[in-house]
Design a protein around this motif. Sequence first.
Motif, short mmCIF file in Angstrom:
data_model
loop_
_atom_site.label_atom_id
_atom_site.label_comp_id
_atom_site.label_asym_id
_atom_site.label_seq_id
_atom_site.Cartn_x
_atom_site.Cartn_y
_atom_site.Cartn_z
N LEU A 181 0.84 -1.19 0.00
CA LEU A 181 0.00 0.00 0.00
C LEU A 181 0.88 1.24 0.00
O LEU A 181 1.93 1.28 0.65
CB LEU A 181 -0.88 0.03 1.24
CG LEU A 181 -2.06 -0.95 1.30
CD1 LEU A 181 -2.68 -0.92 2.69
CD2 LEU A 181 -3.11 -0.60 0.27
N GLU A 214 -2.44 5.72 0.84
CA GLU A 214 -3.52 4.78 1.13
C GLU A 214 -3.58 4.47 2.63
O GLU A 214 -4.65 4.43 3.24
CB GLU A 214 -3.32 3.49 0.34
CG GLU A 214 -3.63 3.61 -1.14
CD GLU A 214 -3.28 2.36 -1.92
OE1 GLU A 214 -4.20 1.72 -2.49
OE2 GLU A 214 -2.07 2.02 -1.97
N GLN A 260 -8.18 4.85 2.27
CA GLN A 260 -8.84 4.62 0.98
C GLN A 260 -7.94 3.74 0.11
O GLN A 260 -6.81 4.11 -0.21
CB GLN A 260 -9.11 5.95 0.29
CG GLN A 260 -10.03 6.88 1.06
CD GLN A 260 -11.42 6.30 1.22
OE1 GLN A 260 -12.02 5.81 0.25
NE2 GLN A 260 -11.95 6.35 2.43
N THR A 261 -8.46 2.60 -0.30
CA THR A 261 -7.69 1.65 -1.10
C THR A 261 -7.93 1.92 -2.59
O THR A 261 -9.09 1.99 -3.03
CB THR A 261 -8.09 0.21 -0.78
OG1 THR A 261 -8.25 0.05 0.62
CG2 THR A 261 -7.04 -0.77 -1.29
N THR A 290 -5.18 -1.41 -6.64
CA THR A 290 -4.66 -2.23 -5.55
C THR A 290 -5.59 -3.40 -5.28
O THR A 290 -5.15 -4.55 -5.15
CB THR A 290 -4.49 -1.39 -4.27
OG1 THR A 290 -3.55 -0.33 -4.51
CG2 THR A 290 -3.99 -2.24 -3.11
N ALA A 334 0.11 -2.03 5.81
CA ALA A 334 -1.34 -1.99 6.00
C ALA A 334 -1.77 -1.45 7.35
O ALA A 334 -2.93 -1.05 7.51
CB ALA A 334 -1.92 -3.38 5.78
N LYS A 351 -9.62 -1.34 7.08
CA LYS A 351 -10.37 -0.84 5.92
C LYS A 351 -9.85 -1.42 4.61
O LYS A 351 -10.62 -1.73 3.69
CB LYS A 351 -10.32 0.68 5.88
CG LYS A 351 -11.12 1.36 6.97
CD LYS A 351 -11.06 2.88 6.83
CE LYS A 351 -11.89 3.57 7.89
NZ LYS A 351 -11.85 5.04 7.76
N HIS A 352 -8.53 -1.57 4.50
CA HIS A 352 -7.95 -2.10 3.26
C HIS A 352 -8.26 -3.59 3.12
O HIS A 352 -8.52 -4.06 2.01
CB HIS A 352 -6.45 -1.84 3.24
CG HIS A 352 -6.09 -0.41 3.43
ND1 HIS A 352 -6.36 0.55 2.47
CD2 HIS A 352 -5.53 0.25 4.47
CE1 HIS A 352 -5.94 1.73 2.91
NE2 HIS A 352 -5.45 1.57 4.11
#
Length: 358
Positions: A34, A38, A43-44, A48, A67, A123-124
């Motif tokens: 990431l 990000e 926000q991904t 990705t 991450a 979130k990712h």
Amino acid sequence: MPSATQNGYSANYKDGARIPQVEQYGDNPVTIRLSDEELKTGQTRPDTIQQLLTYFHRDGFVVLENAIPLDLIDSLYTHMVAENDEYLSRPFTQFNQGAATKNVSQVPPLTPEFLRPELYANKHALAALQYLLGPHPELRFINSNVACPKAAPTGRQAVHSDVHHPYPTIPFGIVLNTYLQDSDASNGVTEIWCGTHNAYCQDEQQAGPEIGWISKSALQARGKVRPPVQPRVKKGSICFRDLRLWHAGMPNTSDKHRIMLAIDYFAAWYGCPMPLKLPSNREEEIEKEWGVGTKGIEWVEGEVEHLEQPFYLNMTQDPEEYLVHTEKGWEDAKARRTGVFDFTKRSVSKENYFENDA
């Protein structure tokens, strides 16, 4: 080469396809890093997610690097190392495949300081899980795998799959393994067999019907096609592993603990019956803000005594097929029928791992 801005992200295209602008390396397995942006924003990028889904479906395993903020990772590592001696002193400590592995399952602290969405509703991770498992993947298991230091070089696990019931042939459950320190073969990073999540039918790979260990013939055949690997994984990375994938815990011969969180998510349609105890004072926040399915969570008044929790596992669809560690030993469905507690009495031998005879 055409370019454009889509959904706030710049993109390049060739022959109608978006060209991913993602930092990634390796192929067995693939690691996707990431960007700092990000990580900061949560926000991904769409590309990705595209790359993560591509390699997860191909390999059943992919690493998402950068991450989780490292200050949280370091704080949790220090806390869990301090608790490890206390945990090992308890009379019914859960060793994975026997004490010789020096590999234990230790529930991480579930206090406000550490029961954080960055770890358990990242979130990712959820940005990908919603496409792999469907909307609101159910959080069903929070534990960790601790490879204690100075293990014997022979203290490895048998190669196995986490599931051995008649499971679906599509992704239904995924474990997120988060490493709390840089890891490689020297400190017992897990041995991974990329592509084995859907390479064989169950009856072609399992050594027996009551355990997920892989047969020697299957190991030797697959190892010549795509051999196992102990990848280098940086702390703060999240490893996505299909529960069907072959893997094995490996000895930590270093002088420091190797800790890997194990967080299991299941598709809502699958109907996993495994419960997870969490403190009720976090119920409103988790229900409203975490974005995970909470059907399996049992809300407990007061603090959850995490080190007192018996190891409990049920990745099947049948509520009666659970496995629990008791004072008598491992209690599985067979033990409940027969009164014989023999689930973990077999020992690891050369029949249970790949030997490269090339």
